[in-house]
Motif scaffolding. Structure first.
Motif, PDB file in Angstrom:
ATOM      1  N   LEU A  95      25.881  38.295  48.268  1.00 31.44           N
ATOM      2  CA  LEU A  95      27.099  37.670  48.791  1.00 31.44           C
ATOM      3  C   LEU A  95      28.321  38.527  48.520  1.00 31.44           C
ATOM      4  O   LEU A  95      29.229  38.623  49.355  1.00 31.44           O
ATOM      5  CB  LEU A  95      27.283  36.286  48.170  1.00 31.44           C
ATOM      6  N   THR A  96      28.372  39.161  47.344  1.00 27.82           N
ATOM      7  CA  THR A  96      29.530  39.999  47.027  1.00 27.82           C
ATOM      8  C   THR A  96      29.592  41.229  47.931  1.00 27.82           C
ATOM      9  O   THR A  96      30.687  41.717  48.240  1.00 27.82           O
ATOM     10  CB  THR A  96      29.470  40.444  45.565  1.00 27.82           C
ATOM     11  N   VAL A  97      28.450  41.741  48.348  1.00 32.41           N
ATOM     12  CA  VAL A  97      28.447  42.868  49.275  1.00 32.41           C
ATOM     13  C   VAL A  97      28.981  42.427  50.635  1.00 32.41           C
ATOM     14  O   VAL A  97      29.749  43.151  51.295  1.00 32.41           O
ATOM     15  CB  VAL A  97      27.030  43.446  49.411  1.00 32.41           C
ATOM     16  N   THR A  98      28.616  41.219  51.054  1.00 32.07           N
ATOM     17  CA  THR A  98      29.088  40.715  52.346  1.00 32.07           C
ATOM     18  C   THR A  98      30.577  40.407  52.318  1.00 32.07           C
ATOM     19  O   THR A  98      31.305  40.682  53.279  1.00 32.07           O
ATOM     20  CB  THR A  98      28.305  39.450  52.725  1.00 32.07           C
ATOM     21  N   HIS A  99      31.054  39.834  51.214  1.00 30.04           N
ATOM     22  CA  HIS A  99      32.474  39.441  51.088  1.00 30.04           C
ATOM     23  C   HIS A  99      33.105  40.248  49.956  1.00 30.04           C
ATOM     24  O   HIS A  99      33.507  39.706  48.926  1.00 30.04           O
ATOM     25  CB  HIS A  99      32.587  37.941  50.810  1.00 30.04           C
ATOM     26  N   ARG A 100      33.200  41.547  50.138  1.00 29.70           N
ATOM     27  CA  ARG A 100      33.708  42.411  49.074  1.00 29.70           C
ATOM     28  C   ARG A 100      35.171  42.115  48.753  1.00 29.70           C
ATOM     29  O   ARG A 100      35.576  42.056  47.588  1.00 29.70           O
ATOM     30  CB  ARG A 100      33.548  43.878  49.489  1.00 29.70           C
ATOM     31  N   THR A 101      35.995  41.912  49.764  1.00 28.42           N
ATOM     32  CA  THR A 101      37.419  41.652  49.528  1.00 28.42           C
ATOM     33  C   THR A 101      37.621  40.335  48.788  1.00 28.42           C
ATOM     34  O   THR A 101      38.423  40.253  47.846  1.00 28.42           O
ATOM     35  CB  THR A 101      38.176  41.629  50.865  1.00 28.42           C
ATOM     36  N   VAL A 102      36.897  39.312  49.202  1.00 25.64           N
ATOM     37  CA  VAL A 102      37.008  38.015  48.529  1.00 25.64           C
ATOM     38  C   VAL A 102      36.546  38.128  47.074  1.00 25.64           C
ATOM     39  O   VAL A 102      37.152  37.550  46.161  1.00 25.64           O
ATOM     40  CB  VAL A 102      36.181  36.957  49.280  1.00 25.64           C
ATOM     41  N   THR A 103      35.489  38.891  46.832  1.00 28.45           N
ATOM     42  CA  THR A 103      34.979  39.056  45.473  1.00 28.45           C
ATOM     43  C   THR A 103      36.003  39.732  44.580  1.00 28.45           C
ATOM     44  O   THR A 103      36.248  39.296  43.445  1.00 28.45           O
ATOM     45  CB  THR A 103      33.682  39.870  45.492  1.00 28.45           C
ATOM     46  N   LEU A 104      36.620  40.806  45.060  1.00 27.85           N
ATOM     47  CA  LEU A 104      37.619  41.507  44.262  1.00 27.85           C
ATOM     48  C   LEU A 104      38.819  40.608  43.975  1.00 27.85           C
ATOM     49  O   LEU A 104      39.336  40.578  42.852  1.00 27.85           O
ATOM     50  CB  LEU A 104      38.063  42.778  44.988  1.00 27.85           C
ATOM     51  N   ALA A 105      39.256  39.861  44.990  1.00 35.01           N
ATOM     52  CA  ALA A 105      40.402  38.970  44.795  1.00 35.01           C
ATOM     53  C   ALA A 105      40.070  37.856  43.801  1.00 35.01           C
ATOM     54  O   ALA A 105      40.880  37.536  42.913  1.00 35.01           O
ATOM     55  CB  ALA A 105      40.838  38.377  46.135  1.00 35.01           C
ATOM     56  N   ALA A 106      38.886  37.261  43.917  1.00 37.40           N
ATOM     57  CA  ALA A 106      38.506  36.175  43.006  1.00 37.40           C
ATOM     58  C   ALA A 106      38.329  36.683  41.579  1.00 37.40           C
ATOM     59  O   ALA A 106      38.747  36.027  40.617  1.00 37.40           O
ATOM     60  CB  ALA A 106      37.219  35.519  43.507  1.00 37.40           C
ATOM     61  N   THR A 107      37.731  37.854  41.426  1.00 37.21           N
ATOM     62  CA  THR A 107      37.545  38.418  40.085  1.00 37.21           C
ATOM     63  C   THR A 107      38.885  38.738  39.441  1.00 37.21           C
ATOM     64  O   THR A 107      39.114  38.428  38.258  1.00 37.21           O
ATOM     65  CB  THR A 107      36.682  39.691  40.162  1.00 37.21           C
ATOM     66  N   PHE A 108      39.774  39.347  40.194  1.00 28.14           N
ATOM     67  CA  PHE A 108      41.088  39.688  39.649  1.00 28.14           C
ATOM     68  C   PHE A 108      41.887  38.431  39.318  1.00 28.14           C
ATOM     69  O   PHE A 108      42.574  38.372  38.288  1.00 28.14           O
ATOM     70  CB  PHE A 108      41.847  40.549  40.653  1.00 28.14           C
ATOM     71  N   ALA A 109      41.781  37.410  40.160  1.00 25.97           N
ATOM     72  CA  ALA A 109      42.491  36.156  39.887  1.00 25.97           C
ATOM     73  C   ALA A 109      41.957  35.481  38.624  1.00 25.97           C
ATOM     74  O   ALA A 109      42.728  34.974  37.799  1.00 25.97           O
ATOM     75  CB  ALA A 109      42.368  35.223  41.088  1.00 25.97           C
ATOM     76  N   ALA A 110      40.630  35.483  38.447  1.00 27.36           N
ATOM     77  CA  ALA A 110      40.055  34.882  37.233  1.00 27.36           C
ATOM     78  C   ALA A 110      40.491  35.639  35.988  1.00 27.36           C
ATOM     79  O   ALA A 110      40.806  35.032  34.951  1.00 27.36           O
ATOM     80  CB  ALA A 110      38.528  34.870  37.341  1.00 27.36           C
ATOM     81  N   ALA A 111      40.530  36.979  36.072  1.00 26.53           N
ATOM     82  CA  ALA A 111      40.977  37.760  34.921  1.00 26.53           C
ATOM     83  C   ALA A 111      42.454  37.518  34.623  1.00 26.53           C
ATOM     84  O   ALA A 111      42.861  37.460  33.451  1.00 26.53           O
ATOM     85  CB  ALA A 111      40.720  39.244  35.172  1.00 26.53           C
ATOM     86  N   LEU A 112      43.267  37.363  35.658  1.00 26.62           N
ATOM     87  CA  LEU A 112      44.691  37.097  35.438  1.00 26.62           C
ATOM     88  C   LEU A 112      44.927  35.736  34.794  1.00 26.62           C
ATOM     89  O   LEU A 112      45.888  35.557  34.037  1.00 26.62           O
ATOM     90  CB  LEU A 112      45.440  37.172  36.770  1.00 26.62           C
ATOM     91  N   LEU A 113      44.067  34.787  35.083  1.00 33.65           N
ATOM     92  CA  LEU A 113      44.256  33.436  34.561  1.00 33.65           C
ATOM     93  C   LEU A 113      43.836  33.296  33.100  1.00 33.65           C
ATOM     94  O   LEU A 113      44.126  32.269  32.490  1.00 33.65           O
ATOM     95  CB  LEU A 113      43.467  32.429  35.406  1.00 33.65           C
ATOM     96  N   PHE A 114      43.156  34.297  32.554  1.00 31.77           N
ATOM     97  CA  PHE A 114      42.649  34.145  31.191  1.00 31.77           C
ATOM     98  C   PHE A 114      43.748  33.877  30.166  1.00 31.77           C
ATOM     99  O   PHE A 114      43.603  32.959  29.345  1.00 31.77           O
ATOM    100  CB  PHE A 114      41.846  35.380  30.783  1.00 31.77           C
ATOM    101  N   PRO A 115      44.867  34.636  30.130  1.00 29.58           N
ATOM    102  CA  PRO A 115      45.883  34.335  29.099  1.00 29.58           C
ATOM    103  C   PRO A 115      46.449  32.930  29.211  1.00 29.58           C
ATOM    104  O   PRO A 115      46.853  32.336  28.203  1.00 29.58           O
ATOM    105  CB  PRO A 115      46.963  35.392  29.351  1.00 29.58           C
ATOM    106  N   ILE A 116      46.461  32.381  30.418  1.00 32.75           N
ATOM    107  CA  ILE A 116      47.009  31.035  30.590  1.00 32.75           C
ATOM    108  C   ILE A 116      46.098  29.993  29.953  1.00 32.75           C
ATOM    109  O   ILE A 116      46.556  28.956  29.481  1.00 32.75           O
ATOM    110  CB  ILE A 116      47.205  30.750  32.097  1.00 32.75           C
ATOM    111  N   THR A 117      44.798  30.270  29.931  1.00 29.18           N
ATOM    112  CA  THR A 117      43.843  29.308  29.371  1.00 29.18           C
ATOM    113  C   THR A 117      43.816  29.310  27.854  1.00 29.18           C
ATOM    114  O   THR A 117      43.159  28.446  27.262  1.00 29.18           O
ATOM    115  CB  THR A 117      42.423  29.609  29.885  1.00 29.18           C
ATOM    116  N   GLN A 118      44.515  30.245  27.200  1.00 32.83           N
ATOM    117  CA  GLN A 118      44.451  30.366  25.754  1.00 32.83           C
ATOM    118  C   GLN A 118      45.679  29.718  25.109  1.00 32.83           C
ATOM    119  O   GLN A 118      46.813  29.951  25.535  1.00 32.83           O
ATOM    120  CB  GLN A 118      44.380  31.837  25.331  1.00 32.83           C
ATOM    121  N   SER A 119      45.433  28.917  24.094  1.00 30.88           N
ATOM    122  CA  SER A 119      46.515  28.277  23.341  1.00 30.88           C
ATOM    123  C   SER A 119      46.827  29.001  22.046  1.00 30.88           C
ATOM    124  O   SER A 119      47.784  28.661  21.361  1.00 30.88           O
ATOM    125  CB  SER A 119      46.139  26.819  23.025  1.00 30.88           C
ATOM    126  N   ASN A 120      46.027  30.007  21.700  1.00 32.88           N
ATOM    127  CA  ASN A 120      46.205  30.741  20.458  1.00 32.88           C
ATOM    128  C   ASN A 120      46.271  32.231  20.777  1.00 32.88           C
ATOM    129  O   ASN A 120      45.398  32.774  21.455  1.00 32.88           O
ATOM    130  CB  ASN A 120      45.043  30.447  19.494  1.00 32.88           C
TER     131      ASN A 120
END
Length: 618
Positions: free
Chosen positions: A261-286
């Motif tokens: 699926l990631t090969v078929t939707h490469r752009t969506v995969t990169l965007a979703a992965t980058f968005a998940a990585a960007l959201l990590f600091p927001i999920t941390q309270s410490n």
């Protein structure tokens, strides 16, 4: 009157009959459909009991890590049992052919279910053992703990009653009703060595995008849970469940389907992965957890640079951490630190370029004379360079040499970065979310990681990357085909040094100081050359995600399990021996390595498991 004739058997006839009859037949298994139905009922009941137990207290005191005393509020290790129970139920419904869930098991039905129930059993029973040991006996169990232990055991019993998976080409040869029942240990062996996933039914385009986004969200949750888990029982339970859950998902065929699926939707995969990585600091309270994530990103990025040298070009570099030190010391000298002997302060972008350029020069100076060597000789030279660098910066203190690096005291009090007026050392509010110091550095390091990943992927898929792989496989044959092996090896060596120096410029500002003792070949704490090399081998040489996962595991495990610090190198050595024996291609292997270490099965040939190991289902 009727005469009855009796026949007296000849002497030895009875013995002959007994001899030809052989031993009594083994007990036959029941009807496969009945056994399958009973197994699914047991698995479902066990998963339901395990889920319900997480809504009840497991112990009466909050002294045990995670506070397992609150009803209707799963916490700590209860979340592991709850997650495993939900996954077990989903796979069970998929094996039953429930519409909408059959795509969960494109590769195998029951092997994944068995591994997942075993993982839930191991994690839950480990929790019970930890409670009994830390609190002083099973008297500290609450009803929820007893229900969880019984439910997970019931699920395993039901999974063992299910038929094992066979490849599609052996479907015609599967045994019918009345075959011998296979022992449980043989079923477990078949679950681990189940056939590779087969083709799966296609999904609509929108559903494929949702699956990719859900996979990225799940990866973010797993990474955040691993970092937030307390050291000791909570983190060990997490490792136990992960050790069973990921092979279970692989047996189900989900990773391979997700890759397609990631090969078929490469752009969506990169965007979703980058968005998940960007959201990590927001999920941390410490901020302490975000600090761990920054360190993981730094070392994972350096490991990816080493992967370019070792994994692609096949150059065994045992002094790679020295290039990280070159970048760190260069940034410390030009970033306005009070103890800097240069006394200059340049912008960060200039410090990054200077650190990368100095590391590049060192890479060329070391690589030009040494890359004409091969094998162990080259490894010894690179190991010597790493030690020479550490000893040199330790002696440049004004007594044994010129005062440049402040000797063994290093360069402390390195100021925080300021990029376009944005002080990374101060908290900032972005889109309503407050980011602390380590949150800022996390986002910066994420940008550097993206750059290194881009360079690696472009190099791997280029003409130069193919030449590196040819040199790695057989340098003599590559030279015979006209490949300039020395020039390409020097290019890989210099490029890897440049990437390590670039990461070192960020490391110096994150840790506030640089010292010579931080850049040894072997040390109890990263970074060190042995740690980076193990991360590449463990994760999988020549891949992008392999070194990232390997570095994350090798950093998190010592950081969470402090009691293992004295035995860290011993345990790493044992892990490498086991890896070489059971999975020499690493945790994440590319197709080339899989074909190299595992010969593909020819259609119509029997599987590794012996025939007649119980009933099977297509």
């Amino acid at each position: 009157m009727t005469t009855q004739h009796t026949t007296t058997p000849a002497p030895g006839a009875a013995d002959a009959t007994t001899a030809t009859a052989g031993p009594p037949p083994l007990p036959l298994s029941p009807d496969p459909h009945t056994s399958r139905t009973r197994g699914r009922i047991l698995v479902g009941a066990g998963a339901l009991a395990a889920f319900a137990s997480t809504m009840l207290p497991w112990t009466w005191t909050s002294a045990f890590p995670g506070n397992l005393t609150i009803a209707m509020y799963p916490a700590g290790l209860q979340l592991l049992t709850l997650t495993a129970a939900v996954l077990t139920a989903a796979l069970l419904l998929a094996t039953a052919g429930v519409p909408g869930l059959r795509w969960l098991t494109p590769g195998g039905r029951h092997s994944a279910l068995l591994l997942l129930t075993l993982g839930n059993l191991a994690a839950t029973w480990y929790t019970a053992a930890a409670i009994a040991v830390e609190l002083g006996g099973i008297v500290n169990f609450e009803p929820g703990m007893w229900i969880a232990a019984a439910g997970t055991l019931l699920a395993v019993v039901g999974a063992l009653a299910l038929p094992t998976d066979l490849p599609p080409d052996t479907e015609a040869d599967r045994p019918a009703s009345g075959t011998r029942q296979s022992p449980p240990w043989q079923r477990l062996r078949r679950a681990v060595a189940a056939p590779p996933p087969g083709p799966a039914a296609p999904l609509p385009g929108w559903a494929e995008i949702l699956v990719i986004c859900a996979a990225c969200a799940a990866g973010l949750y797993v990474f955040a849970y691993g970092i937030e888990a307390e050291g000791g029982p909570p983190f060990i339970g997490f490792l136990i469940l992960a050790a069973f859950a990921f092979p279970a998902l692989a047996r189900a065929g989900l990773p391979r389907r997700l890759s397609a699926l990631t090969v078929t939707h490469r752009t969506v995969t990169l965007a979703a992965t980058f968005a998940a990585a960007l959201l990590f600091p927001i999920t941390q309270s410490n901020e302490a957890y975000t600090n761990i994530a920054v360190s993981v990103l730094i070392f994972a990025t350096v490991a990816l640079g080493l992967n370019m040298v070792v994994g692609l070009a096949g150059i065994l570099d045992l002094g790679y951490v020295a290039f990280l030190g070159v970048g760190a010391y260069t940034a410390a000298l030009v970033s306005g630190a009070e103890t800097s002997s240069l006394g200059i302060h340049v912008p960060f972008w200039a410090a990054v370029l200077i650190g990368a350029a100095v590391a590049l020069v060192f890479g060329l100076l070391i690589g030009f004379p040494s890359l004409r060597l091969h094998g162990d000789y080259l490894a010894i030279v690179t190991l010597g360079f790493g030690e020479i660098f550490r000893i040199s910066v330790q002696n440049l203190d004004g007594d044994s040499g010129p005062n440049i690096t402040n000797g063994p005291n290093g360069i402390p009090n390195i100021p925080d970065l300021k990029i376009f007026g944005f002080d990374l050392g101060q908290p900032h509010t972005v889109l309503g979310f407050e980011l602390g110091r380590f949150g800022n550095y996390y986002l910066l390091m994420l940008l550097f990681t993206a750059i290194v990943v881009t360079v690696f992927r472009r190099s791997d898929n280029s003409r130069i990357g193919r030449a590196w792989i040819a040199i790695r496989e057989d340098e003599t044959a590559a030279r015979a085909m006209g490949v300039n092996a020395f020039r390409l090896k020097l290019m890989a060596f210099a490029l890897g040094a440049t990437l390590a120096g670039m990461a070192g410029t960020v490391l110096a500002h994150v840790e506030f100081s640089v010292t010579p003792e931080s850049y040894k070949f072997v040390h109890t704490a990263p970074p060190n050359s042995a740690f980076l090399l193990i991360a590449v081998i463990l994760g999988g040489m020549g891949t992008v995600s392999g070194p990232l996962i390997g570095a994350a595991l090798l950093y998190l495990i010592p950081a969470k399990l402090q009691f293992m610090a004295d035995y860290q190198l011993l345990l790493f050595g044992i892990a490498l021996v086991l890896l070489m024996r059971f999975r020499p291609e690493g945790l994440i292997a590319d197709r080339r390595k899989q074909l190299e270490f595992h010969e593909p099965e020819q259609p119509g040939t029997p599987t590794a498991a012996a025939p007649g190991l119980g009933t099977t289902e297509a």
